[in-house]
Motif scaffolding. Structure first.
Motif, PDB file in Angstrom:
ATOM      1  N   THR A  85     -73.322  57.650  61.212  1.00 52.41           N
ATOM      2  CA  THR A  85     -73.443  56.368  61.899  1.00 52.41           C
ATOM      3  C   THR A  85     -72.777  55.276  61.071  1.00 52.41           C
ATOM      4  N   ILE A 137     -73.186  52.278  65.336  1.00 54.59           N
ATOM      5  CA  ILE A 137     -72.753  53.154  66.415  1.00 54.59           C
ATOM      6  C   ILE A 137     -73.496  54.479  66.328  1.00 54.59           C
ATOM      7  N   SER A 138     -74.076  54.878  67.417  1.00 53.69           N
ATOM      8  CA  SER A 138     -74.854  56.116  67.445  1.00 53.69           C
ATOM      9  C   SER A 138     -73.946  57.327  67.287  1.00 53.69           C
ATOM     10  N   VAL A 192     -73.502  59.240  70.527  1.00 50.92           N
ATOM     11  CA  VAL A 192     -72.543  58.670  71.470  1.00 50.92           C
ATOM     12  C   VAL A 192     -71.118  58.992  71.033  1.00 50.92           C
ATOM     13  N   VAL A 193     -70.864  58.833  69.736  1.00 48.50           N
ATOM     14  CA  VAL A 193     -69.538  59.159  69.202  1.00 48.50           C
ATOM     15  C   VAL A 193     -69.208  60.620  69.486  1.00 48.50           C
ATOM     16  N   ALA A 204     -67.359  54.909  72.812  1.00 41.90           N
ATOM     17  CA  ALA A 204     -67.697  55.168  71.412  1.00 41.90           C
ATOM     18  C   ALA A 204     -67.811  53.883  70.610  1.00 41.90           C
ATOM     19  N   SER A 227     -70.878  51.992  71.501  1.00 39.69           N
ATOM     20  CA  SER A 227     -72.094  52.793  71.420  1.00 39.69           C
ATOM     21  C   SER A 227     -72.860  52.741  72.739  1.00 39.69           C
ATOM     22  N   ALA A 239     -74.486  54.334  75.200  1.00 37.46           N
ATOM     23  CA  ALA A 239     -75.149  55.598  75.525  1.00 37.46           C
ATOM     24  C   ALA A 239     -75.306  55.784  77.022  1.00 37.46           C
ATOM     25  N   THR A 246     -72.255  57.554  78.644  1.00 37.64           N
ATOM     26  CA  THR A 246     -71.761  58.854  78.179  1.00 37.64           C
ATOM     27  C   THR A 246     -71.884  59.943  79.237  1.00 37.64           C
TER      28      THR A 246
END
Length: 236
Positions: A51, A55-56, A59-60, A103, A106, A108, A111
């Protein structure tokens, strides 16, 4: 199988001397393969990142996987000819942009939609390629010798450095007849001893009289070096 097709025999990375083949198709196909390979590698790297800046990593990772699938499908779609290639390239570019936005933000909540879109794109391309290969294989099934269209096909090799180690060539197909036609071609990849290391059948449809199409043919196995050869080509 008649393997004698000296005018269509090319070392990968060697430019064709045929009058109908230019740097344009080779550059476009090579660039697409290189972009796919780069994005696939980038996706794998992103999925393992920690992280950063809030940024999670989940999610990335999801965005990276969507990019990988889009890159893979774009490389597969490049085997097709005609407007299908441009459409697939545009769809892939849109997916790459969406993945980057998801990304970096982040996001989510986005996604699932991104992954669904990437999966649908990959599935659609696979279906198109599968159909094209089935039709091309059917057209070559009863062909003896090298077929009736070897003179309509030339090759331009793509360096394996631009294709992530996979053998790849651009087929330039020009309809020399006065009627619209479909084409099927079998490309064999040979090692230094002349033994076949891979083979692929590709095709393109509804080529108008005098029209030129470029189709990317690539093997499924990484090789250090290979020579490409059109074993058979059929106009039908």
């Amino acid at each position: 199988m008649n393997m004698s097709a000296p005018r269509a025999n090319r070392h990968l990375g060697q430019a064709s001397t045929g009058p109908r083949t230019g740097a344009g198709p080779k550059a476009r196909a090579g660039a697409l393969l290189l972009a796919a390979a780069t994005l696939t590698a980038g996706a794998a790297a992103c999925s393992s990142e920690k992280t950063k800046g809030g940024i999670s990593p989940a999610v990335v990772s999801a965005a990276a996987e969507a990019s990988r699938r889009a890159a893979s499908a774009a490389a597969e779609a490049s085997e097709l000819g005609g407007p299908q290639v441009s459409a697939a390239a545009s769809d892939a570019a849109a997916l790459f942009s969406q993945a980057a936005a998801v990304a970096s933000a982040s996001a989510a909540s986005a996604t699932a939609a991104l992954q669904s879109r990437a999966a649908a794109f990959e599935s659609s391309v696979s279906a198109q390629v599968s159909k094209s290969r089935q039709q091309a294989n059917a057209a070559l099934a009863g062909v003896t010798g090298s077929g009736n269209a070897l003179g309509d096909v030339t090759l331009t090799g793509i360096p394996t450095a631009a294709s992530d180690g996979f053998p790849a060539v651009v087929l330039t197909i020009t309809n020399s007849t006065s009627a619209k036609a479909n084409y099927a071609a079998q490309v064999d990849f040979l090692d230094s001893s002349g033994a076949s290391v891979d083979s692929v059948v590709v095709g393109t449809e509804d080529v108008a009289p005098g029209e030129t199409r470029t189709v990317l043919a690539h093997g499924a196995k990484r090789v250090s070096a290979a020579t490409a050869k059109v074993a058979r080509a059929q106009r039908y």
